[in-house]
Motif scaffolding. Structure first.
Motif, short mmCIF file in Angstrom:
data_model
loop_
_atom_site.label_atom_id
_atom_site.label_comp_id
_atom_site.label_asym_id
_atom_site.label_seq_id
_atom_site.Cartn_x
_atom_site.Cartn_y
_atom_site.Cartn_z
N ALA A 8 -30.11 -30.29 9.09
CA ALA A 8 -28.97 -30.08 8.20
C ALA A 8 -28.25 -31.40 7.96
N GLY A 9 -27.87 -31.64 6.71
CA GLY A 9 -27.14 -32.85 6.35
C GLY A 9 -25.72 -32.52 5.95
N ASN A 10 -24.77 -33.10 6.65
CA ASN A 10 -23.35 -32.92 6.34
C ASN A 10 -22.87 -34.15 5.59
N TRP A 11 -22.62 -34.00 4.29
CA TRP A 11 -22.27 -35.15 3.46
C TRP A 11 -20.79 -35.53 3.57
N LYS A 12 -20.00 -34.67 4.23
CA LYS A 12 -18.57 -34.95 4.44
C LYS A 12 -17.89 -35.30 3.10
N MET A 13 -16.91 -36.19 3.10
CA MET A 13 -16.18 -36.48 1.86
C MET A 13 -16.79 -37.72 1.18
N HIS A 14 -18.02 -37.52 0.69
CA HIS A 14 -18.76 -38.59 0.03
C HIS A 14 -19.43 -38.07 -1.24
N HIS A 61 -31.81 -25.20 1.66
CA HIS A 61 -30.61 -24.36 1.70
C HIS A 61 -29.38 -25.17 1.35
N VAL A 62 -28.40 -24.49 0.78
CA VAL A 62 -27.12 -25.14 0.48
C VAL A 62 -26.08 -24.67 1.48
N GLY A 63 -25.41 -25.63 2.10
CA GLY A 63 -24.36 -25.32 3.05
C GLY A 63 -23.01 -25.74 2.51
N SER A 64 -21.95 -25.28 3.15
CA SER A 64 -20.60 -25.73 2.84
C SER A 64 -20.02 -26.35 4.11
N GLN A 65 -18.96 -27.11 3.96
CA GLN A 65 -18.39 -27.81 5.11
C GLN A 65 -17.30 -27.01 5.81
N ASN A 66 -17.04 -25.81 5.32
CA ASN A 66 -16.10 -24.89 5.96
C ASN A 66 -16.17 -23.57 5.22
N VAL A 67 -15.42 -22.59 5.66
CA VAL A 67 -15.32 -21.30 4.97
C VAL A 67 -14.03 -20.62 5.42
N PRO A 92 -22.42 -21.98 6.01
CA PRO A 92 -21.19 -22.77 6.19
C PRO A 92 -21.15 -23.43 7.56
N ILE A 93 -20.72 -24.69 7.57
CA ILE A 93 -20.45 -25.38 8.83
C ILE A 93 -19.05 -24.98 9.29
N ILE A 94 -18.93 -24.61 10.55
CA ILE A 94 -17.65 -24.12 11.07
C ILE A 94 -17.34 -24.80 12.40
N GLY A 95 -16.10 -25.26 12.54
CA GLY A 95 -15.67 -25.82 13.83
C GLY A 95 -16.11 -27.24 14.07
N HIS A 96 -16.43 -27.98 13.01
CA HIS A 96 -16.82 -29.38 13.19
C HIS A 96 -15.70 -30.13 13.90
N SER A 97 -16.07 -31.12 14.69
CA SER A 97 -15.06 -31.84 15.50
C SER A 97 -13.98 -32.47 14.63
N GLU A 98 -14.33 -32.86 13.41
CA GLU A 98 -13.31 -33.43 12.53
C GLU A 98 -12.30 -32.38 12.11
#
Length: 251
Positions: A8-14, A61-67, A92-98
């Protein structure tokens, strides 16, 4: 039990929308021959719809950085699970350390997000991890156990089997530091043991546990060779097609 690896790739705010669409196309090309693993990318919210349309005919697959934890209502700035499903998001990614550290998201709030995702047939990528202070104090396992129990409170074993856990040592995110393969495997094994106690062995054996924390082309093969590491949640290296393509095609 055989668990299909997930990269999984988390692109964050980029990335702009155009940049995101181009990178998504390249990721799809790098992944098109792979049927023994899954690939997911999580762009910024502004690019989600365009990326989802780009990947519609691909196996990415398409993920989101929260929900959000509600499907609608007066929740300014939040995006509901129904809205995400509507454009093709599945993970959806949930609970990321950021989210935990910068935005003060508690275990209780994260639990509500996980519950809402499951209720709406999304696959939560539930993140846990310890800080450097917690590791140096010898509290890694107690911190992870607490995050697991609180974050998955009220979840039954059937639901748990469909969750993805992402272990990200906070001290290794974006720092260039990586847990050794031995450290990573030991921690993943502990997480699976804890899941077995929380649910049962069958559920624990079916749950994919990803490693995150400065995953790169030069360390992904060794990490993926470990028995309890079922994939990777990749940050910086996911923003370049060449590096992410190599990670997706781990040996």
């Amino acid at each position: 039990m055989s668990r299909k690896p997930l990269i999984a790739g988390n692109w964050k705010m980029h990335l702009t929308i155009a940049e995101s669409v181009e990178l998504a196309r390249l990721v799809a090309t790098a992944s098109e021959q792979l049927d023994d693993r899954e690939v997911m990318i999580a762009p910024a919210y502004t690019a989600l719809d365009a990326v989802a349309k780009t990947l519609k005919e691909s196996n990415v697959h398409v993920g989101s950085q929260n929900v959000a934890y509600e499907t609608e209502g007066a929740f300014t700035g939040e995006i509901s699970p129904l809205m995400l499903k509507d454009i093709g998001v599945t993970m959806p990614i949930i609970g990321h350390s950021e989210r935990r550290q910068l935005f003060n998201e508690s275990d209780a709030l994260i639990n509500k997000r996980v519950t809402a995702a499951l209720k709406n047939d999304l696959i939560p990528v539930f993140c846990i991890g310890e800080t450097i202070e917690e590791r140096e104090a010898g509290n890694t396992f107690s911190v992870l156990e607490s995050q697991l129990k609180n974050g998955l409170a009220g979840i039954n074993k059937e639901q748990a089997a469909g969750i993805v856990i992402a272990y990200e040592p906070v001290w290794a995110i974006g720092t260039g530091k990586t847990a050794s393969t031995e450290q990573a495997q030991e921690t993943h094994a502990f997480i699976r043991s804890s899941l077995s106690e929380m649910f049962d062995t069958s559920a624990a054996e079916s749950i994919r546990i990803l490693y995150g924390g400065s995953v790169k082309p030069d360390n992904v093969d060794a990490l993926m060779a470990q028995n309890d590491i079922d994939g990777a949640l990749v940050g910086g290296a996911a923003l370049k097609a060449e590096s992410f393509g190599r990670i997706v095609n781990f040996q």
